[in-house]
Enzyme design. Structure first.
Site, PDB file in Angstrom:
ATOM      1  N   SER A 254       0.843  -1.191   0.000  1.00  0.00           N
ATOM      2  CA  SER A 254       0.000   0.000   0.000  1.00  0.00           C
ATOM      3  C   SER A 254       0.876   1.238   0.000  1.00  0.00           C
ATOM      4  O   SER A 254       2.047   1.194   0.370  1.00  0.00           O
ATOM      5  CB  SER A 254      -0.878   0.003   1.246  1.00  0.00           C
ATOM      6  OG  SER A 254      -0.039   0.004   2.384  1.00  0.00           O
ATOM      7  N   LYS A 255       0.243   2.355  -0.402  1.00  0.00           N
ATOM      8  CA  LYS A 255       0.999   3.601  -0.446  1.00  0.00           C
ATOM      9  C   LYS A 255       1.490   3.957   0.946  1.00  0.00           C
ATOM     10  O   LYS A 255       2.582   4.455   1.130  1.00  0.00           O
ATOM     11  CB  LYS A 255       0.125   4.719  -0.998  1.00  0.00           C
ATOM     12  CG  LYS A 255      -0.164   4.446  -2.452  1.00  0.00           C
ATOM     13  CD  LYS A 255      -0.722   5.611  -3.185  1.00  0.00           C
ATOM     14  CE  LYS A 255      -0.845   5.191  -4.645  1.00  0.00           C
ATOM     15  NZ  LYS A 255      -1.891   5.796  -5.358  1.00  0.00           N
ATOM     16  N   ARG A 256       0.654   3.689   1.936  1.00  0.00           N
ATOM     17  CA  ARG A 256       1.000   4.057   3.305  1.00  0.00           C
ATOM     18  C   ARG A 256       2.254   3.310   3.771  1.00  0.00           C
ATOM     19  O   ARG A 256       3.070   3.831   4.495  1.00  0.00           O
ATOM     20  CB  ARG A 256      -0.177   3.758   4.230  1.00  0.00           C
ATOM     21  CG  ARG A 256      -0.195   4.532   5.512  1.00  0.00           C
ATOM     22  CD  ARG A 256      -1.513   4.316   6.243  1.00  0.00           C
ATOM     23  NE  ARG A 256      -1.860   2.909   6.337  1.00  0.00           N
ATOM     24  CZ  ARG A 256      -1.384   2.094   7.245  1.00  0.00           C
ATOM     25  NH1 ARG A 256      -0.543   2.518   8.145  1.00  0.00           N
ATOM     26  NH2 ARG A 256      -1.754   0.826   7.264  1.00  0.00           N
TER      27      ARG A 256
END
Ligand code: GLU
Length: 479
Positions: A254-256
């Site tokens: 994920s981007k996070r």
């Protein structure tokens, strides 16, 4: 092995910034081309106009310049198969699509979106995979030709009604898909732009692509592409689907958790060669346990046969470790040059003091962005604790006394450097009856606000006597 020159491509859609997954695809194509003496082309796949983002191509070219990844042909370079921007090649796709229709491999579909939606809902209610029900496939071709004049339509690919579509994947081996699971893919949208599938296959063929290396998310599209190649009577390239990138908990990256834009890694001050080195290890491993490579070494070492199909876990600690290995290789001059935009302008790092500071900071950082954090203790710009462990340490018996003695002794000392400071701390400690951690940690907290950090002697030396006296005095005032 065939004697054909290897030709690969990186074919991003300009729908946003380049992320780590995209970089990995580009890099594996690049390394494969370089290791095989082949060519890599950059092709912009911008036929989905609704997802187009202004500036995405410029960002992409800028990122590759920073990484020193060069393409042999592409939108900014040209080459004999250009233009390498799909929206400038629409006539080519139209001509080929006409051929598919006239040879009975594709058909016009006039179903309005509302109908498609209700078919989908019905299938979902019945627990089936939603697919087009092929209503327009049986339309009379003559009627179909007349209707487009006043009706919106799409063009779909005729997937065979029975049998399987097989192909061999260079990473996953032989794969076979039952046609009942494959939809009659839209090839031309109602806005008369081709879909990715049509434009991608035509371009890969016309641009002489021998090997398609792309992410696993495209695997289910490949049987449609294989069928398209057959309809056109073209030889399909060899396919390689790279493993997914995963978070440490093995969910899709994920981007996070790390799938940040490459430009963000750049802004954090990772070295381009370290990012390349780390990304190369996301799914590929060399024949031994080696982990640190320069780009040139990777260009020689890389082999597509050593790419695994198991998902590759993104691990920021490993990225940091690899970045540190590359940082360690830099001379001080190189370090200063590369870190330039992250260095505070008020410090002269070429002075004797500055050099000492550089040494202290260099060994503690993961990336250039950390420099500011590591320099903080040397600036005297600190916040004293008002709660927590550090606060409690300051409250301990003798700390007040210790700091009083320290002020006295420092005030009297004519000379100033790290060793003198350390002697004076020990002397004050003796008078106050404290030593070891009980001595050094309160002094560190008084000077930096923190319980840990770079070498305290150096901090005191760089702060200078006057500043240090102020800091200790301020600490006494809150006790
Ligand atoms: N345009 C597709 C993308 O955005 C390319 C996929 C492929 O390599 O075939 O990733």
């Amino acid at each position: 092995m065939s004697d054909k020159t290897i030709r690969v491509r990186f074919a991003p859609s300009p729908t946003g910034y380049l992320h780590l997954g995209g970089l990995r695809t580009a890099l594996f194509n690049y390394l494969y081309a370089r290791s095989q003496g082949g060519k890599i082309i950059l092709r912009v796949e911008d036929t989905d106009q609704s997802r187009y983002i202004e500036g995405a191509l410029e960002n992409l070219l800028e990122v590759f310049r920073w990484l020193d990844i060069e393409f042999d042909e592409g939108p900014d370079i040209g080459g004999e198969y250009g233009p390498y921007i799909q929206s400038k090649r629409l006539d080519i796709y139209r001509t080929h699509l006409k051929r598919l229709i006239s040879e009975g491999h594709a058909y016009r579909c006039f179903c309005p979106p509302e109908r498609l939606q209700s078919v989908r809902e019905e299938q979902q209610r019945a627990g089936k995979t939603p697919m087009y029900d092929r209503l327009c496939r049986s339309l009379d071709p003559q009627e179909s030709l007349k209707r487009p004049l006043n009706e919106p339509f799409v063009v779909r690919l005729k997937i065979p009604l029975q049998g399987r579509i097989d192909f061999s994947d260079g990473i996953r081996g032989d794969l076979s898909f039952d046609v009942s699971e494959i939809d009659d893919q839209v090839l031309l949208k109602s806005d008369s732009y081709p879909t990715y599938h049509l434009a991608n296959v035509i371009d890969d063929h016309l641009m002489g692509i021998t090997d398609v290396i792309r992410g696993e998310e495209w695997l289910t599209s490949t049987p449609k592409h294989v069928h398209l190649y057959r309809c056109f009577g073209w030889e399909a390239p060899k396919f390689y689907h790279l493993p997914l990138l995963l978070n440490p908990d093995r969910t899709k990256l994920s981007k996070r958790q790390g799938d940040a834009a490459v430009k963000d890694y750049r802004a954090k001050g990772y070295l381009p060669e370290a990012l390349i080195n780390y990304t190369a290890l996301l799914g590929w491993h060399p024949s031994d346990d080696r982990e640190v490579f320069t780009k040139i070494e990777l260009e020689k070492e890389f082999s597509i046969g050593r790419v695994s199909k198991a998902g590759a876990v993104f691990d920021v600690d490993k990225l940091n470790w690899i970045n540190r290995q590359h940082l360690n290789k830099l001379s001080d001059e190189q370090f200063l040059e590369k870190a330039a935009e992250h260095l505070p302008s008020e410090i002269d790092f070429t002075s004797e003091k500055g050099m000492k500071l550089l040494q202290a900071v260099r060994e503690r950082i993961n990336n250039f962005k950390d420099i500011a954090v590591e320099l903080k203790p040397f600036t005297g710009d600190r916040k004293l604790p008002d709660s927590g462990e550090a606060w409690e340490i300051l409250q301990e018996q003798n700390v007040k006394e210790l700091l009083h003695y320290l002020i006295e002794d420092i005030d009297e000392s004519p000379e100033w450097n790290a060793d003198i400071f350390k002697e004076l701390v020990k002397k004050a400690g003796k008078k106050a009856g404290v030593k070891g951690k009980s001595l050094w940690i309160p002094v560190r907290i008084a000077l930096t606000g923190d319980m840990h950090g770079p070498e305290l002697g150096l901090i005191a030396e760089i702060l200078g006597k006057e500043k240090l006296l102020i800091l200790v005095q301020e600490t006494l005032e809150i006790l």
